[in-house]
Scaffold this active site. Structure first.
Site, PDB file in Angstrom:
ATOM      1  N   LYS A  75       7.441  -7.007  -1.004  1.00 60.64           N
ATOM      2  CA  LYS A  75       8.528  -7.240  -0.044  1.00 60.64           C
ATOM      3  C   LYS A  75       8.160  -8.273   1.023  1.00 60.64           C
ATOM      4  CE  LYS A  75       9.577  -3.460   1.909  1.00 60.64           C
ATOM      5  NZ  LYS A  75       9.929  -2.947   3.207  1.00 60.64           N
TER       6      LYS A  75
ATOM      7  N   ARG B 201      16.482   3.159   6.822  1.00 60.02           N
ATOM      8  CA  ARG B 201      15.726   4.012   5.890  1.00 60.02           C
ATOM      9  C   ARG B 201      16.479   5.282   5.536  1.00 60.02           C
ATOM     10  NH1 ARG B 201       9.308   3.394   7.049  1.00 60.02           N
ATOM     11  NH2 ARG B 201       9.220   1.212   6.492  1.00 60.02           N
TER      12      ARG B 201
ATOM     13  N   ARG C  39      -7.517  -1.970  -4.866  1.00 56.61           N
ATOM     14  CA  ARG C  39      -8.014  -2.655  -3.658  1.00 56.61           C
ATOM     15  C   ARG C  39      -9.222  -1.940  -3.069  1.00 56.61           C
ATOM     16  NH1 ARG C  39      -2.660  -4.212  -0.189  1.00 56.61           N
ATOM     17  NH2 ARG C  39      -2.815  -2.013   0.379  1.00 56.61           N
TER      18      ARG C  39
ATOM     19  N   ARG D 110      -9.712   2.282   1.184  1.00 57.45           N
ATOM     20  CA  ARG D 110      -8.998   2.841   2.338  1.00 57.45           C
ATOM     21  C   ARG D 110      -8.188   4.059   1.896  1.00 57.45           C
ATOM     22  NH1 ARG D 110      -8.573  -0.468   6.873  1.00 57.45           N
ATOM     23  NH2 ARG D 110      -9.231  -2.639   6.582  1.00 57.45           N
TER      24      ARG D 110
ATOM     25  N   ARG E 299       3.011   8.415  -1.065  1.00 53.69           N
ATOM     26  CA  ARG E 299       3.838   7.435  -0.330  1.00 53.69           C
ATOM     27  C   ARG E 299       5.021   6.969  -1.183  1.00 53.69           C
ATOM     28  NH1 ARG E 299       0.076   2.733   1.165  1.00 53.69           N
ATOM     29  NH2 ARG E 299       1.834   1.871   2.306  1.00 53.69           N
TER      30      ARG E 299
END
Length: 223
Positions: free
Chosen positions: A19, A93, A127, A160, A171
């Site tokens: 995005k 949202r 990542r 992380r 999420r």
């Protein structure tokens, strides 16, 4: 002189869907102002505005920011750029936020980036970060020379919390539950345009072509 109507757009997509990249390209190619709800939120908290203090207390107590507070925050910012076209990112949202936006502005188009969750999960969980420097590696397309170690210092890389598989799954699920009603709301209004794919560079030409057509038809109506 042909009068050009101000264009108002919303971009939606789960975390890791590209995005940010697509938003940057839209603002560069079409001259829209990019408004990120996260940036506006942080700026108000840092400036200790009335709304900023209210939101900080919600966040500190682990509560969700109420819809009416979030809507007031974003609408305050939009009023400062009434004469400009804009691209909203991260808002609305919820359906009640979408209704609050509709009460004040007509949204011309909602761009929905539909990237398979499996792709996003792979993208985010690959990542690894060297915390002291902030260097980020990706085991798929930008791996460290030695697995698990930073190229420059040889220190260990960490994943992380946000990039751990279980967190990413949580999420994405939260996004889906929260956002599906908003997508349905805009779908019923006939302004939702969904772009499906696994690579931002392949999705972008379709977004770009659609926006050229959309802006052209909006300006023809004004003329």
């Amino acid at each position: 002189m042909v009068l050009q109507r101000v264009v108002r757009a919303v971009i939606m997509g789960p975390p890791g869907s590209g995005k940010g990249t697509v938003s940057a390209r839209i603002t560069k190619s079409f001259g829209l102002k990019h408004l990120s709800s996260g940036d506006i939120l942080r700026a108000n908290i840092n400036a200790k505005t009335e709304l900023g203090l209210l939101m900080k207390s919600c966040i500190d107590q682990g509560q969700l920011i109420p819809d009416d507070v979030m809507s007031r925050l974003i609408l305050n910012d939009l009023r400062t750029i009434e004469q400009s076209g804009w691209l909203l990112d991260g808002f609305p949202r919820t359906v009640s936020q979408a209704e609050a936006l509709d009460d004040v502005y007509t949204v011309d188009t909602v761009i929905n980036l539909n990237v398979p969750f499996q792709t996003i999960r792979q993208r985010l969980t690959s990542r690894w970060t060297h915390l002291p420097s902030g260097r980020v590696y990706n085991t798929d397309f930008n791996p460290p020379k030695v697995t698990g170690l930073d190229d420059e210092t040889g220190e260990p890389l960490v994943q992380r919390d946000d990039d751990k598989p279980e967190t990413v799954t949580r999420r994405l699920k939260a996004y889906e539950n929260q956002t599906e009603p908003v997508l349905e709301y805009y779908r019923s209004k006939g302004v939702l345009e969904t772009f499906t794919g696994t690579e931002t560079n392949k999705i972008w030409p379709h977004v770009e072509a659609f926006l050229h057509r959309k802006l052209s038809s909006i300006n023809q109506k004004v003329a």
